[in-house]
Design an enzyme around this catalytic site. Sequence first.
Site, PDB file in Angstrom:
ATOM      1  N   TYR A  12     -13.747 -48.424  23.812  1.00 25.96           N
ATOM      2  CA  TYR A  12     -15.272 -48.711  24.201  1.00 25.96           C
ATOM      3  C   TYR A  12     -15.828 -47.508  24.690  1.00 25.96           C
ATOM      4  O   TYR A  12     -16.786 -47.453  24.601  1.00 25.96           O
ATOM      5  CB  TYR A  12     -15.015 -49.871  25.108  1.00 25.96           C
TER       6      TYR A  12
ATOM      7  N   TYR B 170     -10.511 -54.023  20.659  1.00 27.55           N
ATOM      8  CA  TYR B 170     -10.802 -52.856  21.175  1.00 27.55           C
ATOM      9  C   TYR B 170     -10.366 -52.978  22.727  1.00 27.55           C
ATOM     10  O   TYR B 170     -10.219 -54.059  23.108  1.00 27.55           O
ATOM     11  CB  TYR B 170     -12.269 -52.246  21.165  1.00 27.55           C
ATOM     12  N   CYS B 171     -10.242 -51.713  23.046  1.00 27.39           N
ATOM     13  CA  CYS B 171      -9.928 -51.637  24.689  1.00 27.39           C
ATOM     14  C   CYS B 171     -10.691 -50.352  25.321  1.00 27.39           C
ATOM     15  O   CYS B 171     -11.637 -50.190  24.581  1.00 27.39           O
ATOM     16  CB  CYS B 171      -8.421 -51.619  25.178  1.00 27.39           C
ATOM     17  N   GLN B 172     -10.494 -49.952  26.372  1.00 26.56           N
ATOM     18  CA  GLN B 172     -11.173 -48.768  27.022  1.00 26.56           C
ATOM     19  C   GLN B 172     -10.772 -47.551  26.175  1.00 26.56           C
ATOM     20  O   GLN B 172     -11.777 -46.799  25.895  1.00 26.56           O
ATOM     21  CB  GLN B 172     -10.720 -48.561  28.435  1.00 26.56           C
TER      22      GLN B 172
ATOM     23  N   GLY C 143      -8.291 -47.207  23.350  1.00 30.55           N
ATOM     24  CA  GLY C 143      -7.551 -47.522  22.119  1.00 30.55           C
ATOM     25  C   GLY C 143      -5.868 -47.759  22.427  1.00 30.55           C
ATOM     26  O   GLY C 143      -5.285 -48.127  21.580  1.00 30.55           O
TER      27      GLY C 143
END
Length: 124
Positions: free
Chosen positions: A113, A84-86, A88
């Site tokens: 996130y 995951y990241c901020q 996608g």
Amino acid sequence: MYVLLGIIAFITVYALFQYFYQKRVVKALTQEEFIQGYRKAQLIDVREPNEFESGHILGARNIPLSQLKLRFKEIRPDKPVYLYCQNGLRSGRAAQMLYKKGYRQLYHLQGGYRKWTGKIKVGK
């Protein structure tokens, strides 16, 4: 004029190729699906360290996308990888990089996130 149209057409074709390639490489999961599987997998946050420190999913390891080429060996290829990241985008790129290295069980959090409402940890 034709050069500009050619550039726009190329960018459009490239974007479509990347979109469909990413859909083949990594499975996007809803938060509910992500929660069901991430405890049995390797949970990797690909955001930068300052983003990770400001809050991350409980149990996540931070391997930023900018360092992934140097650190991919820290991730086991025989176990599922939940990324995951901020929002996608970076996790999708990370999945593409891992796929090229032979990883096949790749999943990422839809919306990233910023849409996460589950348990988090702030700081170390």
